[in-house]
Design a protein around this motif. Structure first.
Motif, PDB file in Angstrom:
ATOM      1  N   ALA A   1       1.619  -5.203  -2.156  1.00 23.25           N
ATOM      2  CA  ALA A   1       0.805  -4.920  -3.607  1.00 23.25           C
ATOM      3  C   ALA A   1       0.628  -3.872  -4.059  1.00 23.25           C
ATOM      4  O   ALA A   1       1.125  -3.157  -5.170  1.00 23.25           O
ATOM      5  N   ALA A   2       0.754  -2.816  -3.309  1.00 21.05           N
ATOM      6  CA  ALA A   2       0.898  -1.903  -3.399  1.00 21.05           C
ATOM      7  C   ALA A   2       2.273  -0.806  -3.980  1.00 21.05           C
ATOM      8  O   ALA A   2       1.997   0.141  -4.732  1.00 21.05           O
ATOM      9  N   ALA A   3       3.089  -1.370  -3.471  1.00 19.46           N
ATOM     10  CA  ALA A   3       4.713  -0.148  -3.891  1.00 19.46           C
ATOM     11  C   ALA A   3       4.881  -1.760  -5.505  1.00 19.46           C
ATOM     12  O   ALA A   3       5.290  -0.692  -6.226  1.00 19.46           O
ATOM     13  N   ALA A   4       4.422  -2.109  -6.162  1.00 19.30           N
ATOM     14  CA  ALA A   4       4.319  -3.527  -7.022  1.00 19.30           C
ATOM     15  C   ALA A   4       3.904  -2.575  -8.000  1.00 19.30           C
ATOM     16  O   ALA A   4       4.481  -2.046  -9.076  1.00 19.30           O
ATOM     17  N   PHE A   5       2.513  -1.768  -7.590  1.00 22.13           N
ATOM     18  CA  PHE A   5       1.340  -1.206  -8.563  1.00 22.13           C
ATOM     19  C   PHE A   5       2.238   0.171  -9.091  1.00 22.13           C
ATOM     20  O   PHE A   5       2.383   1.004 -10.035  1.00 22.13           O
ATOM     21  N   SER A   6       2.685   0.682  -7.451  1.00 20.25           N
ATOM     22  CA  SER A   6       2.880   2.016  -7.393  1.00 20.25           C
ATOM     23  C   SER A   6       4.170   2.013  -8.654  1.00 20.25           C
ATOM     24  O   SER A   6       3.955   2.677  -9.700  1.00 20.25           O
ATOM     25  N   LYS A   7       5.433   0.923  -8.487  1.00  9.97           N
ATOM     26  CA  LYS A   7       6.738   1.178  -9.248  1.00  9.97           C
ATOM     27  C   LYS A   7       5.694   1.836 -10.498  1.00  9.97           C
ATOM     28  O   LYS A   7       6.906   1.930 -11.629  1.00  9.97           O
ATOM     29  N   ALA A   8       5.331   0.214 -11.371  1.00 14.46           N
ATOM     30  CA  ALA A   8       4.648  -0.006 -12.535  1.00 14.46           C
ATOM     31  C   ALA A   8       3.894   0.859 -13.344  1.00 14.46           C
ATOM     32  O   ALA A   8       3.945   0.978 -14.314  1.00 14.46           O
ATOM     33  N   HIS A   9       2.920   1.565 -12.321  1.00 13.89           N
ATOM     34  CA  HIS A   9       2.049   2.454 -13.262  1.00 13.89           C
ATOM     35  C   HIS A   9       2.301   3.625 -12.714  1.00 13.89           C
ATOM     36  O   HIS A   9       1.524   4.497 -13.438  1.00 13.89           O
ATOM     37  N   GLY A  10       2.913   4.474 -11.623  1.00 14.35           N
ATOM     38  CA  GLY A  10       3.649   5.410 -11.418  1.00 14.35           C
ATOM     39  C   GLY A  10       2.709   6.272 -10.439  1.00 14.35           C
ATOM     40  O   GLY A  10       2.139   7.379 -11.226  1.00 14.35           O
ATOM     41  N   VAL A  11       1.319   5.615  -9.721  1.00 12.66           N
ATOM     42  CA  VAL A  11       1.059   6.127  -8.956  1.00 12.66           C
ATOM     43  C   VAL A  11       0.489   5.945  -7.898  1.00 12.66           C
ATOM     44  O   VAL A  11       0.729   4.943  -7.728  1.00 12.66           O
ATOM     45  N   GLU A  12       1.081   6.636  -6.832  1.00 12.43           N
ATOM     46  CA  GLU A  12       1.095   6.381  -5.654  1.00 12.43           C
ATOM     47  C   GLU A  12       0.156   5.755  -4.605  1.00 12.43           C
ATOM     48  O   GLU A  12      -1.264   6.256  -4.509  1.00 12.43           O
ATOM     49  N   VAL A  13       0.287   4.191  -4.105  1.00 13.80           N
ATOM     50  CA  VAL A  13      -1.333   3.802  -3.388  1.00 13.80           C
ATOM     51  C   VAL A  13      -0.199   3.829  -1.932  1.00 13.80           C
ATOM     52  O   VAL A  13       0.740   3.517  -1.684  1.00 13.80           O
ATOM     53  N   ILE A  14      -1.153   4.702  -1.013  1.00 13.87           N
ATOM     54  CA  ILE A  14      -1.061   4.565   0.198  1.00 13.87           C
ATOM     55  C   ILE A  14      -2.205   3.664   0.793  1.00 13.87           C
ATOM     56  O   ILE A  14      -3.095   4.101   0.921  1.00 13.87           O
ATOM     57  N   VAL A  15      -1.601   3.016   1.725  1.00  9.06           N
ATOM     58  CA  VAL A  15      -2.113   1.996   2.552  1.00  9.06           C
ATOM     59  C   VAL A  15      -1.526   2.163   4.287  1.00  9.06           C
ATOM     60  O   VAL A  15      -0.790   2.384   4.011  1.00  9.06           O
ATOM     61  N   ILE A  16      -2.642   2.250   4.694  1.00 10.62           N
ATOM     62  CA  ILE A  16      -2.976   2.433   5.999  1.00 10.62           C
ATOM     63  C   ILE A  16      -3.608   1.458   7.341  1.00 10.62           C
ATOM     64  O   ILE A  16      -4.856   1.579   6.282  1.00 10.62           O
ATOM     65  N   GLY A  17      -2.688   0.493   7.411  1.00 13.31           N
ATOM     66  CA  GLY A  17      -3.608  -1.049   8.291  1.00 13.31           C
ATOM     67  C   GLY A  17      -3.389  -0.707   9.740  1.00 13.31           C
ATOM     68  O   GLY A  17      -2.762   0.039  10.131  1.00 13.31           O
ATOM     69  N   GLY A  18      -4.409  -1.225   9.948  1.00 10.76           N
ATOM     70  CA  GLY A  18      -4.155  -1.565  11.544  1.00 10.76           C
ATOM     71  C   GLY A  18      -5.263  -1.504  12.370  1.00 10.76           C
ATOM     72  O   GLY A  18      -6.752  -1.579  11.580  1.00 10.76           O
ATOM     73  N   PRO A  19      -6.052  -1.281  13.373  1.00  8.34           N
ATOM     74  CA  PRO A  19      -7.169  -1.779  13.968  1.00  8.34           C
ATOM     75  C   PRO A  19      -7.970  -0.379  13.692  1.00  8.34           C
ATOM     76  O   PRO A  19      -7.297   1.134  13.281  1.00  8.34           O
ATOM     77  N   THR A  20      -9.312  -0.776  13.440  1.00  5.53           N
ATOM     78  CA  THR A  20     -10.497   0.555  12.510  1.00  5.53           C
ATOM     79  C   THR A  20     -10.357   1.882  12.970  1.00  5.53           C
ATOM     80  O   THR A  20     -10.318   2.604  12.709  1.00  5.53           O
ATOM     81  N   PRO A  21     -10.372   1.984  14.734  1.00  3.51           N
ATOM     82  CA  PRO A  21     -10.221   2.959  14.927  1.00  3.51           C
ATOM     83  C   PRO A  21      -8.800   4.226  15.006  1.00  3.51           C
ATOM     84  O   PRO A  21      -9.004   5.238  14.857  1.00  3.51           O
ATOM     85  N   LYS A  22      -8.143   3.462  14.302  1.00  2.00           N
ATOM     86  CA  LYS A  22      -7.200   4.493  13.698  1.00  2.00           C
ATOM     87  C   LYS A  22      -7.192   5.078  12.601  1.00  2.00           C
ATOM     88  O   LYS A  22      -6.529   5.826  12.406  1.00  2.00           O
TER      89      LYS A  22
END
Length: 252
Positions: free
Chosen positions: A42-63
């Protein structure tokens, strides 16, 4: 006159440059591993449509918690209990912006081909099974909720006797599933099979035992000040966003 014109042009250039720099700042999004594939797409699709980079970091909370404390614009969760924990760990989340978006059901994952012929949760009450569960990270108490949903204590006791491994989060559980071939059933959310179709196949849980938990989002105080973050949050709930999440196994 010329000096004043040059000064004005320079001043305007500075303002425009500052505005462009502000517009170019990425949106920083953090959350658990379960919703991560859908959120990343979803972030990649939004970035492509709106020209705003969205950086998504996922995984265990301590990471990611340390970084999120300094630059998070939006947080996503895998359950309401998880979002409550995030609020404690990240007081910058504005409670008024927390919004549940999608749900997913609990399922049983079995080995490809279902060699043990598991057909539902009631099979897992029978002796001889080796069950993998997750007790944490959005699945705190999930197995008990499933096994005890009809109010029969004997079901809870029977299921407990068959638990072979209790993992702290889904990523750890995935590693256990790959490593320990004696595990014949894995109680988890359907989205993990969608993301890992080669590792397991799904056995649905009958409605009387099935549990749903949601994926929600919340904006930080910093994120609220940025129109593009609000726009991204709106996009996640839009039909375009829903189509992406449904592809990964989520439901409205």
């Amino acid at each position: 006159m010329q000096k004043h014109l040059i000064a004005a042009i320079c001043g305007l250039a500075t303002v425009l440059s500052a505005g462009a720099a502000q517009a170019a700042q990425p949106i920083y999004v953090y959350g658990p591993g379960g919703p991560f594939p859908a959120m990343k797409q979803a972030a990649a699709a939004f970035s492509k449509a709106h020209g705003v980079e969205v950086i998504v970091i996922g995984g265990p909370t301590p990471k990611w918690l340390g970084d999120a404390k300094s630059n998070a614009d939006l947080i996503f969760s895998g359950a309401e209990t998880m979002m409550s924990d995030f609020q404690t760990a990240l007081p910058s989340i504005d409670a008024k912006t927390i919004t549940p978006l999608y749900v997913r059901p609990s399922v049983i994952l079995v080995r490809p081909g279902n060699p043990d012929h598991i057909t539902g949760i009631q099979d897992l009450f029978k002796p001889g099974h080796h069950i993998l569960v997750v007790n944490g990270a959005g699945q705190q108490g999930l197995w008990e909720d499933v096994a005890g949903r009809t109010g029969r204590l004997s079901d809870v006791a029977a299921f407990r006797r068959n638990i072979a491994v209790s993992a702290s989060n889904s990523a750890v559980a995935r590693a256990d599933w790959v490593k320990d071939k004696s595990l014949d059933a894995w109680l988890i959310w359907n989205i993990w099979q969608v993301a890992n179709p080669e590792l397991a196949q799904v056995v649905t849980i009958a409605p009387e035992y099935r549990i749903y938990r949601d994926m929600g989002i919340g904006l930080t105080i910093q994120g609220e000040t940025r129109p593009e973050v609000t726009q991204f949050a709106t996009y996640l709930a839009s039909p375009a966003g829903a189509k992406i999440f449904e592809h990964w196994g989520w439901q409205k």
